[in-house]
Design an enzyme around this catalytic site. Structure first.
Site, PDB file in Angstrom:
ATOM      1  N   CYS A 131       1.025  -1.223   0.192  1.00  0.00           N
ATOM      2  CA  CYS A 131       0.150   0.100  -0.207  1.00  0.00           C
ATOM      3  C   CYS A 131       1.086   1.408  -0.218  1.00  0.00           C
ATOM      4  O   CYS A 131       1.726   1.855   1.167  1.00  0.00           O
ATOM      5  CB  CYS A 131      -0.697   0.179   1.103  1.00  0.00           C
ATOM      6  N   CYS A 134      -1.290   4.507   2.149  1.00  0.00           N
ATOM      7  CA  CYS A 134      -0.018   4.308   3.722  1.00  0.00           C
ATOM      8  C   CYS A 134       1.442   4.320   3.862  1.00  0.00           C
ATOM      9  O   CYS A 134       1.469   4.278   4.861  1.00  0.00           O
ATOM     10  CB  CYS A 134      -0.873   2.312   3.868  1.00  0.00           C
ATOM     11  N   ASP A 135       1.784   3.816   3.048  1.00  0.00           N
ATOM     12  CA  ASP A 135       3.109   4.052   4.117  1.00  0.00           C
ATOM     13  C   ASP A 135       4.500   4.474   3.183  1.00  0.00           C
ATOM     14  O   ASP A 135       5.099   4.513   3.178  1.00  0.00           O
ATOM     15  CB  ASP A 135       3.925   1.819   3.652  1.00  0.00           C
TER      16      ASP A 135
END
Length: 314
Positions: A131, A134-135
């Site tokens: 992701c 997300c990261d």
């Protein structure tokens, strides 16, 4: 008989449980083999509102579980093998046990498809991610690899150039599967490099974390190591809907189809929330929001379809 049963304990299922419990619906939540969903394998979560310093994924999910319990949610460990949605009350088969329920909320999520190579699973959350949204923030000014050749891979690679010093797309073929417009957008980005015709063999690590990706060159047969600080796997997701086969309407990829703007599925009284019905956003906060929607949709359904009413009509 249960009034409402929730299958799944990610952000969607636990949010649904919190709302249902506060409405005195006394929900039963079925926990799978990985209670808490994908966030339990995540380290620090910095994009969930309300935590300015961030929060560890397992801690966030544990807090949500405690909140659901506080209002009267009960939890049952087990794996749902199948369901019978042909008539109400619905039947949920957990191991050798059969549970009857007036309404059902499905929040079983989706799993990122992984490469299945050595070093990959143990590096999830420690240099390997599925992701970018997300990261990506954690890899500012780092060298990254994105594995995949479809639209998702092009989108992830382009997004990651906001943070990374360099992003290399790794694909096993010499041609990409992505749409022409997505390919062109990626090829025009000066930060994106290409490693085509290369098959991932192993995630290379040292004591500090991910060091790179060992790949095999399809043309020469030789192996090489593509050095990188992080590896993003972008080869798609698989919704956890095998147990629903023949029971609910699913799309071509296996995601539960819902009525637009709601969480209502093709079976009245059955609702779906979170990643199991969302192939686009796949974020903890959007999952939690849809969990709230599912609880409200469920409450309204039960108010207009009391058990006595539909049991008499069977």
């Amino acid at each position: 008989m249960e009034k409402v049963t929730v299958i799944g304990t990610g952000p969607a299922g636990l949010t649904a449980a919190i709302y249902l419990a506060r409405s005195n619906m006394k929900p039963l939540v079925i926990e799978g083999l990985e209670p808490g969903g994908q966030l339990t394998t995540t380290t620090e979560v910095e994009n969930f509102p309300g935590f300015p310093e961030g929060i560890m994924g397992p801690e966030l999910m544990n807090n949500m579980r405690k909140q659901a319990e506080r209002f009267g949610t009960t939890f049952k460990a087990g794996w749902v093998k199948k369901v019978d949605l042909s008539r109400r009350p619905f039947k949920v088969f957990v191991g050798d046990e059969e549970i009857e329920t007036e309404a059902l909320v499905i929040s079983t999520g989706a799993k990122a498809r992984l490469l299945g190579i050595p070093g990959e699973k143990e590096s999830i959350g420690m240099g390997v991610s599925a992701c970018a949204t997300c990261d990506g923030f954690f890899f500012r000014d780092k060298k990254l690899l994105v594995v995949g050749g479809g639209d998702s891979a092009m989108e992830e690679a382009t997004f990651l150039t906001r943070f990374a010093s360099e992003v290399t797309v790794v694909h096993r073929r010499d041609e990409l599967r992505a749409s022409k417009i997505m390919q062109e957008r990626a090829r025009q980005n000066e930060k994106i490099k290409w490693a085509l015709n290369r098959i991932p063999v192993e995630v290379v690590r040292n004591e500090m974390g991910v060091k790179g990706l060992k790949v095999k060159n399809n043309e020469t047969g030789q192996e090489e190591i593509l050095e990188a600080d992080g590896i993003f796997i972008a080869i798609g997701h698989k919704p956890n809907t095998d147990f629903l086969e023949g029971q609910l309407k699913l799309d071509g990829l296996g995601y539960v189809e819902v009525e637009p703007g709601t969480t209502k599925t093709s079976v009245p009284g059955v609702f779906a929330c979170g990643d199991v019905q969302d192939p686009v956003y796949r974020q903890a906060i959007t999952a939690a929001g849809s969990g709230c929607m599912a609880a409200l949709d469920c409450e309204r359904f039960l108010e207009g379809n009391a058990a006595d009413d539909w049991s008499k009509s069977l």
